[in-house]
Design a protein around this motif. Structure first.
Motif, PDB file in Angstrom:
ATOM      1  N   THR A  40       0.848  -1.203   0.000  1.00 15.52           N
ATOM      2  CA  THR A  40       0.000   0.000   0.000  1.00 15.52           C
ATOM      3  C   THR A  40       0.880   1.248   0.000  1.00 15.52           C
ATOM      4  N   PRO A  41       0.538   2.289  -0.775  1.00 15.54           N
ATOM      5  CA  PRO A  41       1.368   3.497  -0.745  1.00 15.54           C
ATOM      6  C   PRO A  41       1.373   4.132   0.646  1.00 15.54           C
ATOM      7  N   ARG A  42       2.480   4.791   0.980  1.00 12.94           N
ATOM      8  CA  ARG A  42       2.534   5.541   2.253  1.00 12.94           C
ATOM      9  C   ARG A  42       1.570   6.720   2.188  1.00 12.94           C
ATOM     10  N   GLN A  43       1.514   7.372   1.045  1.00 15.64           N
ATOM     11  CA  GLN A  43       0.549   8.436   0.786  1.00 15.64           C
ATOM     12  C   GLN A  43       0.058   8.253  -0.646  1.00 15.64           C
ATOM     13  N   GLY A  44      -1.244   8.490  -0.844  1.00 15.20           N
ATOM     14  CA  GLY A  44      -1.794   8.336  -2.185  1.00 15.20           C
ATOM     15  C   GLY A  44      -1.242   9.385  -3.141  1.00 15.20           C
ATOM     16  N   LEU A  75     -12.123  10.756   4.575  1.00 14.71           N
ATOM     17  CA  LEU A  75     -11.718  10.325   5.916  1.00 14.71           C
ATOM     18  C   LEU A  75     -12.101   8.857   6.079  1.00 14.71           C
ATOM     19  N   TYR A  76     -11.149   8.053   6.527  1.00  9.77           N
ATOM     20  CA  TYR A  76     -11.403   6.614   6.603  1.00  9.77           C
ATOM     21  C   TYR A  76     -10.799   6.048   7.876  1.00  9.77           C
ATOM     22  N   TRP A  77     -11.296   4.883   8.217  1.00  9.45           N
ATOM     23  CA  TRP A  77     -10.928   4.250   9.491  1.00  9.45           C
ATOM     24  C   TRP A  77      -9.912   3.158   9.192  1.00  9.45           C
ATOM     25  N   LEU A  78      -8.690   3.371   9.681  1.00  5.99           N
ATOM     26  CA  LEU A  78      -7.595   2.422   9.396  1.00  5.99           C
ATOM     27  C   LEU A  78      -7.760   1.236  10.350  1.00  5.99           C
ATOM     28  N   ASP A  79      -8.687   0.383   9.974  1.00  3.96           N
ATOM     29  CA  ASP A  79      -9.241  -0.607  10.896  1.00  3.96           C
ATOM     30  C   ASP A  79      -8.269  -1.699  11.320  1.00  3.96           C
ATOM     31  N   ARG A  80      -7.146  -1.850  10.602  1.00  6.37           N
ATOM     32  CA  ARG A  80      -6.213  -2.916  10.968  1.00  6.37           C
ATOM     33  C   ARG A  80      -4.980  -2.381  11.700  1.00  6.37           C
ATOM     34  N   SER A  81      -5.078  -1.159  12.233  1.00  8.83           N
ATOM     35  CA  SER A  81      -3.946  -0.540  12.939  1.00  8.83           C
ATOM     36  C   SER A  81      -3.949  -0.872  14.420  1.00  8.83           C
ATOM     37  N   LEU A 102       3.569  12.428  13.473  1.00 12.88           N
ATOM     38  CA  LEU A 102       3.634  11.526  12.307  1.00 12.88           C
ATOM     39  C   LEU A 102       2.262  11.422  11.639  1.00 12.88           C
ATOM     40  N   ARG A 103       2.247  10.922  10.401  1.00 13.72           N
ATOM     41  CA  ARG A 103       0.975  10.570   9.752  1.00 13.72           C
ATOM     42  C   ARG A 103       0.831   9.045   9.695  1.00 13.72           C
ATOM     43  N   SER A 104       1.462   8.378  10.618  1.00 13.69           N
ATOM     44  CA  SER A 104       1.395   6.927  10.707  1.00 13.69           C
ATOM     45  C   SER A 104      -0.056   6.466  10.907  1.00 13.69           C
ATOM     46  N   PRO A 105      -0.398   5.278  10.387  1.00 16.68           N
ATOM     47  CA  PRO A 105      -1.733   4.737  10.648  1.00 16.68           C
ATOM     48  C   PRO A 105      -1.934   4.325  12.107  1.00 16.68           C
ATOM     49  N   VAL A 106      -0.815   4.194  12.842  1.00 17.81           N
ATOM     50  CA  VAL A 106      -0.900   3.764  14.248  1.00 17.81           C
ATOM     51  C   VAL A 106      -1.133   4.995  15.114  1.00 17.81           C
ATOM     52  N   GLY A 112      -7.571   8.057   8.828  1.00 18.17           N
ATOM     53  CA  GLY A 112      -6.722   8.456   7.711  1.00 18.17           C
ATOM     54  C   GLY A 112      -7.458   9.497   6.884  1.00 18.17           C
ATOM     55  N   THR A 113      -6.705  10.434   6.319  1.00 17.07           N
ATOM     56  CA  THR A 113      -7.316  11.415   5.422  1.00 17.07           C
ATOM     57  C   THR A 113      -6.489  11.507   4.150  1.00 17.07           C
ATOM     58  N   SER A 114      -7.170  11.684   3.047  1.00 14.68           N
ATOM     59  CA  SER A 114      -6.499  11.904   1.767  1.00 14.68           C
ATOM     60  C   SER A 114      -7.310  12.885   0.948  1.00 14.68           C
ATOM     61  N   LEU A 131      -5.772   7.507  -3.115  1.00 18.64           N
ATOM     62  CA  LEU A 131      -5.928   6.837  -1.820  1.00 18.64           C
ATOM     63  C   LEU A 131      -4.704   5.974  -1.493  1.00 18.64           C
ATOM     64  N   ASP A 132      -4.628   5.606  -0.216  1.00 16.40           N
ATOM     65  CA  ASP A 132      -3.466   4.837   0.267  1.00 16.40           C
ATOM     66  C   ASP A 132      -3.911   3.822   1.305  1.00 16.40           C
ATOM     67  N   CYS A 133      -5.125   3.288   1.124  1.00 14.53           N
ATOM     68  CA  CYS A 133      -5.638   2.362   2.156  1.00 14.53           C
ATOM     69  C   CYS A 133      -5.850   0.965   1.581  1.00 14.53           C
ATOM     70  N   LEU A 134      -5.941   0.039   2.522  1.00 18.25           N
ATOM     71  CA  LEU A 134      -6.148  -1.362   2.163  1.00 18.25           C
ATOM     72  C   LEU A 134      -7.551  -1.574   1.602  1.00 18.25           C
ATOM     73  N   ASP A 135      -7.667  -2.554   0.755  1.00 22.02           N
ATOM     74  CA  ASP A 135      -8.973  -2.922   0.216  1.00 22.02           C
ATOM     75  C   ASP A 135      -9.930  -3.232   1.372  1.00 22.02           C
ATOM     76  N   GLY A 136     -11.125  -2.677   1.308  1.00 21.76           N
ATOM     77  CA  GLY A 136     -12.130  -2.954   2.337  1.00 21.76           C
ATOM     78  C   GLY A 136     -12.107  -1.968   3.497  1.00 21.76           C
ATOM     79  N   THR A 137     -11.294  -0.936   3.418  1.00 18.66           N
ATOM     80  CA  THR A 137     -11.220   0.042   4.516  1.00 18.66           C
ATOM     81  C   THR A 137     -12.560   0.772   4.667  1.00 18.66           C
ATOM     82  N   PRO A 138     -13.062   0.884   5.908  1.00 19.04           N
ATOM     83  CA  PRO A 138     -14.344   1.566   6.112  1.00 19.04           C
ATOM     84  C   PRO A 138     -14.239   3.084   5.907  1.00 19.04           C
TER      85      PRO A 138
HETATM   86  N1  SAM Z   1      -3.133   9.435   3.908  1.00 14.92           N
HETATM   87  C1  SAM Z   1      -3.528   9.054   5.240  1.00 14.92           C
HETATM   88  C2  SAM Z   1      -3.129  10.129   6.230  1.00 14.92           C
HETATM   89  O1  SAM Z   1      -2.134  10.815   6.003  1.00 14.92           O
HETATM   90  O2  SAM Z   1      -3.858  10.317   7.209  1.00 14.92           O
HETATM   91  C3  SAM Z   1      -2.978   7.691   5.659  1.00 14.92           C
HETATM   92  C4  SAM Z   1      -1.477   7.616   5.637  1.00 14.92           C
HETATM   93  S1  SAM Z   1      -0.901   6.071   6.321  1.00 14.92           S
HETATM   94  C5  SAM Z   1       0.836   6.425   6.371  1.00 14.92           C
HETATM   95  C6  SAM Z   1      -1.031   4.953   4.993  1.00 14.92           C
HETATM   96  C7  SAM Z   1      -0.590   3.578   5.411  1.00 14.92           C
HETATM   97  O3  SAM Z   1      -1.559   3.048   6.306  1.00 14.92           O
HETATM   98  C8  SAM Z   1      -0.508   2.574   4.308  1.00 14.92           C
HETATM   99  O4  SAM Z   1       0.742   2.608   3.667  1.00 14.92           O
HETATM  100  C9  SAM Z   1      -0.720   1.253   5.049  1.00 14.92           C
HETATM  101  O5  SAM Z   1       0.513   0.781   5.570  1.00 14.92           O
HETATM  102  C10 SAM Z   1      -1.586   1.648   6.231  1.00 14.92           C
HETATM  103  N2  SAM Z   1      -2.999   1.260   6.048  1.00 14.92           N
HETATM  104  C11 SAM Z   1      -3.772   1.498   4.980  1.00 14.92           C
HETATM  105  N3  SAM Z   1      -5.010   1.036   5.168  1.00 14.92           N
HETATM  106  C12 SAM Z   1      -5.045   0.508   6.400  1.00 14.92           C
HETATM  107  C13 SAM Z   1      -6.041  -0.106   7.186  1.00 14.92           C
HETATM  108  N4  SAM Z   1      -7.287  -0.277   6.744  1.00 14.92           N
HETATM  109  N5  SAM Z   1      -5.708  -0.521   8.428  1.00 14.92           N
HETATM  110  C14 SAM Z   1      -4.448  -0.361   8.899  1.00 14.92           C
HETATM  111  N6  SAM Z   1      -3.442   0.214   8.205  1.00 14.92           N
HETATM  112  C15 SAM Z   1      -3.741   0.648   6.971  1.00 14.92           C
END
Ligand code: SAM
Length: 167
Positions: A40-44, A75-81, A102-106, A112-114, A131-138
């Motif tokens: 997955t891209p770090r940023q879309g 705006l999306y929910w990085l549900d696997r973080s 940081l803009r880490s998903p953790v 997450g926002t893009s 976008l930069d999220c996993l397939d199925g992200t809410p």
């Molecule tokens: N663009 C958004 C932001 O800046 O708020 C997200 C940036 S974050 C660095 C993107 C990374 O989140 C991806 O490279 C992937 O490793 C991780 N990611 C994407 N979708 C996710 C999900 N559904 N659950 C957990 N981690 C996810």
């Protein structure tokens, strides 16, 4: 390397307070080409692949007018973080950074926002790039890119307030 769920050298995890329900509802689902965090891209990017945002009922009517905007904020929910790290080492080199620098998903609330480029609206589906999220992200929300949006409601006093009245 991308984090799966491990803790790295010098990172700090905390015991998060138990979650209180803010009443969020997932209003849709995002389909992307990425099924692994390793790819997955770090940023879309706006020349990235087309992704599909499906809006669920009863929210579809809320898409009225979105086609007027070239770019949308998603705006999306990085549900696997994981959600418990306060210091993180993105480079895995023992050097740590505060989560809020940081803009880490953790993060405690993994939102997450893009800013995406809107390519098409097909009924309840938006086709976008950026976008930069996993397939199925809410999906949590979408709105016009703020730089393209002019408030439609009439101005009010705070709109004209400057820093002179600081307390
Ligand atoms: N663009 C958004 C932001 O800046 O708020 C997200 C940036 S974050 C660095 C993107 C990374 O989140 C991806 O490279 C992937 O490793 C991780 N990611 C994407 N979708 C996710 C999900 N559904 N659950 C957990 N981690 C996810």
């Amino acid at each position: 390397m991308v984090r799966e769920n491990e803790i790295r050298e010098n990172e700090v995890a905390v015991e998060p307070p138990s979650a209180s329900d803010a009443g969020l509802v997932f209003i849709g689902r995002i389909s992307t080409p990425w099924t692994s965090r390793m790819e997955t891209p770090r940023q879309g990017r706006h020349d990235g692949p087309i992704c599909r945002i499906e809006i669920f009922d009863p929210w579809v009517l809320a898409l009225t007018g979105v086609e007027a905007f070239e770019r949308l904020e998603i705006l999306y929910w990085l549900d696997r973080s994981r959600r418990d790290l306060v210091l993180q080492s993105p480079a895995r080199n023992g050097k740590v950074h505060g989560t809020f620098s940081l803009r880490s998903p953790v993060r405690p609330n993994p939102i997450g926002t893009s800013i995406v480029k809107l390519e098409a609206v097909e009924g309840n589906v938006l086709l976008v790039r950026g976008l930069d999220c996993l397939d199925g992200t809410p999906l949590l929300d979408l709105k016009p890119d703020r730089t393209l949006f002019k408030p439609i409601a009439p101005p009010q006093s705070g709109d004209f307030q400057t820093g002179d009245g600081d307390t």
